[in-house]
Write an enzyme that holds these catalytic residues in place. Sequence first.
Site, PDB file in Angstrom:
ATOM      1  N   ASN A 199       0.923   2.910  11.077  1.00  0.00           N
ATOM      2  CA  ASN A 199       0.056   3.564  12.276  1.00  0.00           C
ATOM      3  C   ASN A 199       0.532   2.997  13.477  1.00  0.00           C
ATOM      4  O   ASN A 199       0.878   2.202  13.329  1.00  0.00           O
ATOM      5  CB  ASN A 199      -1.665   3.484  12.169  1.00  0.00           C
ATOM      6  CG  ASN A 199      -1.413   2.144  11.167  1.00  0.00           C
ATOM      7  OD1 ASN A 199      -1.565   1.417   9.984  1.00  0.00           O
ATOM      8  ND2 ASN A 199      -2.719   1.075  12.417  1.00  0.00           N
ATOM      9  N   HIS A 236      -3.915   0.136  -4.298  1.00  0.00           N
ATOM     10  CA  HIS A 236      -2.808  -0.784  -4.879  1.00  0.00           C
ATOM     11  C   HIS A 236      -3.172  -0.823  -6.775  1.00  0.00           C
ATOM     12  O   HIS A 236      -5.157  -0.742  -7.051  1.00  0.00           O
ATOM     13  CB  HIS A 236      -3.715  -2.115  -4.744  1.00  0.00           C
ATOM     14  CG  HIS A 236      -3.028  -2.552  -2.570  1.00  0.00           C
ATOM     15  ND1 HIS A 236      -2.323  -2.707  -2.250  1.00  0.00           N
ATOM     16  CD2 HIS A 236      -3.906  -2.078  -2.233  1.00  0.00           C
ATOM     17  CE1 HIS A 236      -2.080  -3.110  -1.225  1.00  0.00           C
ATOM     18  NE2 HIS A 236      -3.293  -2.497  -0.882  1.00  0.00           N
ATOM     19  N   ALA A 288       2.732  -2.162   4.201  1.00  0.00           N
ATOM     20  CA  ALA A 288       2.471  -0.931   5.138  1.00  0.00           C
ATOM     21  C   ALA A 288       1.454  -1.887   6.526  1.00  0.00           C
ATOM     22  O   ALA A 288       0.468  -2.905   6.473  1.00  0.00           O
ATOM     23  CB  ALA A 288       1.090  -0.399   4.806  1.00  0.00           C
ATOM     24  N   HIS A 317      -7.796   3.766   6.596  1.00  0.00           N
ATOM     25  CA  HIS A 317      -7.227   3.571   5.628  1.00  0.00           C
ATOM     26  C   HIS A 317      -6.424   4.995   5.514  1.00  0.00           C
ATOM     27  O   HIS A 317      -5.143   4.675   4.265  1.00  0.00           O
ATOM     28  CB  HIS A 317      -7.893   3.139   4.447  1.00  0.00           C
ATOM     29  CG  HIS A 317      -7.054   2.165   3.018  1.00  0.00           C
ATOM     30  ND1 HIS A 317      -5.890   1.518   3.054  1.00  0.00           N
ATOM     31  CD2 HIS A 317      -6.871   2.889   1.850  1.00  0.00           C
ATOM     32  CE1 HIS A 317      -5.535   1.416   2.338  1.00  0.00           C
ATOM     33  NE2 HIS A 317      -5.945   1.664   1.416  1.00  0.00           N
ATOM     34  N   GLU A 364     -10.046  -9.704   0.544  1.00  0.00           N
ATOM     35  CA  GLU A 364     -10.067 -10.017  -1.426  1.00  0.00           C
ATOM     36  C   GLU A 364     -11.031 -10.842  -1.818  1.00  0.00           C
ATOM     37  O   GLU A 364     -12.206 -11.546  -2.795  1.00  0.00           O
ATOM     38  CB  GLU A 364      -9.032  -9.713  -2.538  1.00  0.00           C
ATOM     39  CG  GLU A 364      -8.885  -8.133  -2.087  1.00  0.00           C
ATOM     40  CD  GLU A 364      -7.785  -8.097  -3.410  1.00  0.00           C
ATOM     41  OE1 GLU A 364      -8.043  -7.507  -4.103  1.00  0.00           O
ATOM     42  OE2 GLU A 364      -6.488  -8.141  -2.884  1.00  0.00           O
ATOM     43  N   SER A 374       0.496  -1.189   0.083  1.00  0.00           N
ATOM     44  CA  SER A 374      -0.207  -0.123  -0.393  1.00  0.00           C
ATOM     45  C   SER A 374       0.866   1.092   0.058  1.00  0.00           C
ATOM     46  O   SER A 374       1.342   1.187   1.005  1.00  0.00           O
ATOM     47  CB  SER A 374      -0.752  -0.210   1.245  1.00  0.00           C
ATOM     48  OG  SER A 374      -1.273  -1.443   1.648  1.00  0.00           O
TER      49      SER A 374
END
Length: 275
Positions: A237, A63, A115, A249, A88, A32
Amino acid sequence: MSTSMKKMMSVAAAYITEKSKMTPKVGLILGSGLGVLADYMENAVTLKYEDIPYFPTSTVEGHAGELLVGELKGVPVILMKGRFHMYEGYAPEITAFPVRVMKQLGVERLLVTNAAGGVNLEYEPGDLMLISDHLNLTGKSPLVGTNEAEIGPRFPDMSEAYSKALRQMAHEVAASQGITLREGVYAGMLGPAYETPAEIRMLRTLGADAVGMSTVAEVIVASHAGMEVLGMSCISNMAAGILDQPLSHGEVMETTDRVRETFLNLVLAIVPKLQ
Ligand code: HPA
């Protein structure tokens, strides 16, 4: 009979060779917000995932969904800009299929980036962390099912899934650039919901330093195939419950934007040492 995995790998690899006329040596998978590295490729051929035999299509925001074959700092590389995630709905062996195709093309060393949320309380958003090891907490493995011995062993060793020698090299490169590199354990979760604070406390107890929703299936497949892996997380984060604020996100993308240049410089210096 269904098509064997080896056959699918060969067909996908043959398509990539025909289009690119190149033999990549190093594989890169960019997570990401880290796909910008693709802009530094030279003499690159860009292939859409959907056009490559047996590749699925990628759906997530942030992406892209392109495979590039070209040169990075003079090194012939194959680079995934965006990857497939189990959340997904893809089976783990589909998620990791591109790694097998890379191996079929002759790639022996793989750099995977992602990430991730910081679980270790000493970490800060924007930190870069070399992955020393992982916890596969997705509940799935890409190696379930019939094992094709041509691809790898039934019971592959995972005791050094993230190469010690490559980590050492990455630390030296980072030090020469004045970049502080953390090193820690990546917990791979299925997602797509971020974790609860209780889950993050559990992960910390289990020895995790960072948490994300990718990478583990790819690295299991790479290990199975005998590839050497270097893994790097951008701590985008702090994980859930550490700070008194919700995760988003948007925050993940903002942090990867902020770290982009450092990340780029580091990876561009590492790639020549992977060939
Ligand atoms: N948890 C899971 N995946 C992530 C996170 C997180 O906090 N940050 C970026 N990817």
